[in-house]
Design an enzyme around this catalytic site. Structure first.
Site, PDB file in Angstrom:
ATOM      1  NE  ARG A   1       7.698   0.119  -6.391  1.00 42.29           N
ATOM      2  CZ  ARG A   1       7.333  -1.415  -5.132  1.00 42.29           C
ATOM      3  NH1 ARG A   1       7.518  -2.264  -5.511  1.00 42.29           N
ATOM      4  NH2 ARG A   1       7.252  -1.243  -3.407  1.00 42.29           N
ATOM      5  CB  ILE A   2       1.348  -3.439  -8.073  1.00 37.39           C
ATOM      6  CG1 ILE A   2       1.888  -5.052  -8.444  1.00 37.39           C
ATOM      7  CG2 ILE A   2       0.866  -2.897  -8.900  1.00 37.39           C
ATOM      8  CD1 ILE A   2       0.970  -6.160  -9.268  1.00 37.39           C
ATOM      9  N   GLY A   3       2.824  -2.786  -5.005  1.00 36.78           N
ATOM     10  CA  GLY A   3       3.669  -3.132  -4.169  1.00 36.78           C
ATOM     11  C   GLY A   3       3.237  -2.009  -2.441  1.00 36.78           C
ATOM     12  CB  SER A   4       4.190  -2.954   0.810  1.00 38.56           C
ATOM     13  OG  SER A   4       5.132  -3.112   0.698  1.00 38.56           O
TER      14      SER A   4
ATOM     15  N   GLY B   1       7.168  -6.250  -5.862  1.00 33.92           N
ATOM     16  CA  GLY B   1       8.925  -6.432  -5.499  1.00 33.92           C
ATOM     17  C   GLY B   1       9.295  -7.649  -5.557  1.00 33.92           C
TER      18      GLY B   1
ATOM     19  CB  SER C   1       2.129  -3.238   3.906  1.00 32.71           C
ATOM     20  OG  SER C   1       3.358  -2.761   4.233  1.00 32.71           O
ATOM     21  CG  ASP C   2       5.919  -0.859   7.321  1.00 37.58           C
ATOM     22  OD1 ASP C   2       6.285   0.750   7.627  1.00 37.58           O
ATOM     23  OD2 ASP C   2       5.267  -1.590   5.977  1.00 37.58           O
TER      24      ASP C   2
ATOM     25  CG  HIS D   1      19.271  -9.887 -14.656  1.00 35.36           C
ATOM     26  ND1 HIS D   1      20.405  -9.476 -15.642  1.00 35.36           N
ATOM     27  CD2 HIS D   1      20.410 -10.679 -13.641  1.00 35.36           C
ATOM     28  CE1 HIS D   1      20.942  -9.001 -14.914  1.00 35.36           C
ATOM     29  NE2 HIS D   1      20.994 -10.050 -13.651  1.00 35.36           N
TER      30      HIS D   1
ATOM     31  NE  ARG E   1       2.851  -8.304  -2.076  1.00 37.29           N
ATOM     32  CZ  ARG E   1       3.553  -7.100  -1.250  1.00 37.29           C
ATOM     33  NH1 ARG E   1       4.082  -6.310  -1.544  1.00 37.29           N
ATOM     34  NH2 ARG E   1       3.733  -8.050  -0.129  1.00 37.29           N
TER      35      ARG E   1
ATOM     36  NE  ARG F   1      21.436 -13.788 -12.204  1.00 38.38           N
ATOM     37  CZ  ARG F   1      22.239 -13.404 -10.533  1.00 38.38           C
ATOM     38  NH1 ARG F   1      22.365 -13.861  -9.638  1.00 38.38           N
ATOM     39  NH2 ARG F   1      23.401 -13.201 -11.330  1.00 38.38           N
TER      40      ARG F   1
ATOM     41  NE  ARG G   1       1.773  -7.765   5.323  1.00 39.42           N
ATOM     42  CZ  ARG G   1       3.046  -7.098   5.217  1.00 39.42           C
ATOM     43  NH1 ARG G   1       3.916  -6.742   3.989  1.00 39.42           N
ATOM     44  NH2 ARG G   1       3.588  -6.295   6.489  1.00 39.42           N
TER      45      ARG G   1
END
Length: 234
Positions: free
Chosen positions: A87-90, A20, A203-204, A4, A24, A43, A217
């Site tokens: 991990r960097i994310g919302s 994710g 983010s929400d 992968h 981004r 992919r 964002r």
């Protein structure tokens, strides 16, 4: 090169940030890294390696959900010797005092199920962050003046959740926010003796139903990326 990840030996840094969304990853690499080079396109899950303040860093997309993250984290660790994975994310806020744009540093990650459940069997393993990274991230956030919360999050294995009773228990027990990847990352880091942390931007919100507009964002996510980078190299 793995199934992968198409990067060659030496292309991946020991420190890897994992959003994710592959786009981004592209934005973060172009914004924060010097001389960033694309090292993976398999992919469409983009990965980039460059430098930040002289330190080599890879930013590799992980996809959505714990099964997808597990694939990339396993390969980064076993084939590319990644030592620090952040991990960097919302995430969605789950407490009334947690606001949109706030940053959550996930000390623990509660979950119903992860890809590692087959190994753990009847054991309810408690996934947690690396304390050194957690403390460094909290200090970095304080220096930046970013409103930050440290505590437990919930890593869900579904996006379209139809369990309001479960969400009520998460809120009742002080869970700060919900996302879909951190618990498996923490388990893999424990298994392979690596450092891991999740730095998340709200983010929400599940209680207020607020949501961060798309055009705002990037500015908000920028704080999260900087906190993660500073934590990795403190």
């Amino acid at each position: 090169m793995t199934i992968h990840i198409g990067a060659k030996p030496g292309d991946i840094a020991e420190t890897v940030l994992m959003p994710g969304d592959p786009y981004r990853a592209k934005w973060a690499a172009e914004t924060f890294l010097k001389d960033a080079v694309c090292v993976n396109e398999v992919r469409g899950m983009l990965g980039f390696t460059g430098t930040w303040n002289g330190h080599r860093v890879t930013i590799q997309g992980s996809g959505m959900g714990m099964p997808s993250l597990s694939i990339y984290a396993n390969e980064l660790i076993s084939e590319y010797n990644a030592q620090t994975l952040i991990r960097i994310g919302s995430c969605g806020g789950m407490q009334d005092y947690v606001g949109i744009r706030d940053v959550i540093l996930a000390m623990t990650a509660t979950t119903l199920s992860t890809p590692s459940r087959g190994i753990m069997k009847e054991l309810n393993f408690a996934p947690c962050a690396d304390y050194g990274l957690l403390a460094a991230a909290a200090e970095a956030a304080a220096r930046k003046g970013t409103k930050t919360h440290v505590g437990g999050i919930y890593s869900s294995d579904v996006f379209y959740d139809e369990r309001p009773d479960l969400n009520e228990q998460m809120v009742r027990h002080g869970i700060l926010g919900v996302e879909m990847e951190a618990a498996e990352l923490y388990i893999l880091a424990a298994r392979h003796k690596r450092r891991a942390l999740a730095v998340l931007t709200v983010s929400d919100h599940l209680l207020t139903h607020e949501a961060l507009p798309a055009d705002q964002r990037e500015r908000s996510f920028g704080d999260m990326v900087e906190i993660a980078l500073e934590a990795a190299f403190t």
